[in-house]
Design an enzyme around this catalytic site. Structure first.
Site, PDB file in Angstrom:
ATOM      1  N   ASP A  94       0.855  -1.178   0.000  1.00  0.00           N
ATOM      2  CA  ASP A  94       0.000   0.000   0.000  1.00  0.00           C
ATOM      3  C   ASP A  94       0.893   1.231   0.000  1.00  0.00           C
ATOM      4  O   ASP A  94       1.720   1.397   0.893  1.00  0.00           O
ATOM      5  CB  ASP A  94      -0.891  -0.026   1.257  1.00  0.00           C
ATOM      6  CG  ASP A  94      -1.785   1.197   1.358  1.00  0.00           C
ATOM      7  OD1 ASP A  94      -2.118   1.792   0.309  1.00  0.00           O
ATOM      8  OD2 ASP A  94      -2.148   1.572   2.486  1.00  0.00           O
ATOM      9  N   ASP A  96       0.403   5.048   0.051  1.00  0.00           N
ATOM     10  CA  ASP A  96      -0.667   6.000   0.233  1.00  0.00           C
ATOM     11  C   ASP A  96      -0.101   7.302   0.787  1.00  0.00           C
ATOM     12  O   ASP A  96       0.786   7.276   1.635  1.00  0.00           O
ATOM     13  CB  ASP A  96      -1.661   5.397   1.234  1.00  0.00           C
ATOM     14  CG  ASP A  96      -2.964   6.147   1.245  1.00  0.00           C
ATOM     15  OD1 ASP A  96      -3.974   5.564   0.833  1.00  0.00           O
ATOM     16  OD2 ASP A  96      -2.969   7.322   1.662  1.00  0.00           O
ATOM     17  N   ASP A 315       3.320   1.092   3.395  1.00  0.00           N
ATOM     18  CA  ASP A 315       2.692   0.950   4.707  1.00  0.00           C
ATOM     19  C   ASP A 315       3.050  -0.431   5.258  1.00  0.00           C
ATOM     20  O   ASP A 315       2.743  -1.452   4.640  1.00  0.00           O
ATOM     21  CB  ASP A 315       1.181   1.097   4.557  1.00  0.00           C
ATOM     22  CG  ASP A 315       0.445   0.950   5.883  1.00  0.00           C
ATOM     23  OD1 ASP A 315      -0.400   1.796   6.164  1.00  0.00           O
ATOM     24  OD2 ASP A 315       0.702  -0.010   6.640  1.00  0.00           O
TER      25      ASP A 315
END
Ligand SMILES: [Zn+2]
Ligand SMILES: [Zn+2]
Length: 410
Positions: A94, A96, A315
């Site tokens: 991820d 982000d 992440d």
């Protein structure tokens, strides 16, 4: 509640026409599915579907705010977690803007403490600085610069997976999250059986956690005279990455930035003055010992900064959690009304989320409380302040989902 009903109605209309787009993950019958409903933002999970038609008609009927599937494969996906029978899981990353530092967040992100009302701009703190409570409500905006940064991080990650881990481009798929970032799914036999701690090691490698430049070639050789050696630009793995990171810093940084590494003003100035020569010569071979006034300590600091620059800011939790739910491709993100999309032909460089992820057509009249300037497609909108406005539905839904506008009943 009225606003939620309105968004739900729009989402339902969208799915009635577009549910054919929904793309379940491979081996869809072994996955767990989860949904966030508009009503009270309730989460339902431990769902399973035997085929794509069942999944589509469920989504058409329920019109959820958000839809997810497990990264994992299970024997019995609909059972409670301990009875599911874990068979393996895709390796998920991820990237982000929530976890990536960008300077623009100070302008477009806000937070409010729901306990005492203290508020601030920029990334939300974990605890309220005034009352120490953890009841922070975030108002994060999706911005082009933030998404560009998330894209850069994704590109770095892909490079590492291919050149360091030996994965092939066709073993991964890249997805726009519908909000502030990208997801990368790796679905190859080699990764599916990896445990949480094995995934943790991959995370540490990608983040460069605890990477000591000394173990990657940065050494002081003691002899009659001390000499410094280090890795080359073309070395494999982190050695080369570290060398390239150092090269980029020394060929770009201003005097003042170099001084932050502990260099004296005159040593920093010499580097800036020699820059053209250094840029050319160091492409052939890095002369680690050639810079006067740059000792081992400073080199180490420069190397550490190079590692941070060259790592991909993934992440940690998403990758290590082998029971994680991840957004289902071609569903809508309830935070924005944008589509969760697979990036076609893996051409991330050319992908424009503000153009390709639009879901709604037509026009809507809304009352905008406050909104920053933003772009959708070729059009730029706002900034707006307390005004009624007719906008293309995609822009209107974005502002409504973000809580920056409300629908106007005419
Ligand atoms: Zn507070
Ligand atoms: Zn931003």
């Amino acid at each position: 509640l009225q606003v939620e009903d309105y968004i739900r109605k729009k989402f339902a209309e969208y799915y009635m026409r577009n549910s054919y787009r929904i793309k379940p993950p491979p081996q869809m019958e072994k996955r767990e599915y989860g949904f966030i409903l508009f009503k009270e933002k309730m989460m339902i999970r431990h769902k399973s579907f035997g085929n794509v038609e069942e999944l589509k008609s469920f989504i058409e009927n329920v019109a959820p705010s958000d839809a997810y599937h497990s990264a994992a494969y299970y024997l019995k996906p609909e059972e409670d977690m301990e009875k599911k029978g874990w068979l393996g899981a895709d390796l998920i990353f991820d990237l982000d803007a929530d976890h990536i530092e960008t300077p623009c967040k100070k302008q477009h992100d806000k937070w409010v403490c729901e306990n005492c009302g203290t508020s601030g701009k920029g990334q939300a703190p974990e605890n309220c600085p005034a009352c120490q409570q953890m009841k922070i409500k975030e108002e994060a905006w999706l911005c082009e610069q933030c998404l560009e940064k998330a894209k850069d991080e994704t590109i770095k990650l892909i490079d590492m997976l291919i050149s360091d881990f030996g994965l092939a481009q066709n073993q991964m798929s890249i997805h726009f999250s519908g909000h502030r970032g990208y997801h990368l799914h790796v679905r190859s036999e080699e990764v599916i059986g990896l445990s949480e701690s094995e995934r943790r090691e991959i995370v540490d490698y990608i983040l460069g956690t605890g990477l000591d430049p000394v173990f990657h070639g940065l050494l002081v050789k003691k002899g009659k005279t001390e000499s410094l050696t280090g890795p080359e630009l073309t070395d494999p793995g982190w050695r080369g990455r570290l060398a390239r990171g150092v090269y980029e810093i020394l060929t770009k940084a201003e005097e003042i930035e170099l001084m932050k590494f502990g260099l004296t003003k005159s040593a920093a100035r010499k580097i800036v003055e020699k820059r053209d020569e250094l840029t050319v010569n160091w492409l052939k071979k890095i002369e680690w010992g050639s810079l006067s006034g740059v000792g081992f300590k400073a080199w180490r600091k420069i190397a550490e900064k190079a590692v941070t620059n060259k790592s991909a800011r993934i992440d940690t939790v998403v990758t290590t959690d082998i029971h994680r739910l991840i957004r289902l491709t071609e569903t809508l993100n309830g935070k924005t009304g944008l589509r969760v999309l697979e990036v076609k032909d893996k051409n991330l460089e050319a992908f424009d989320p503000f153009k390709e992820a639009l879901a709604f057509e037509g026009e809507e009249t809304i009352y905008i409380k406050e909104a920053p300037q933003f772009r959708l497609g070729e059009e730029t909108y706002g900034p707006y302040q307390k005004q009624k406005k007719e906008l293309p539905a995609a822009a209107a839904l974005l502002l409504i989902c973000k809580g920056k506008a409300v629908p106007v009943n005419e």
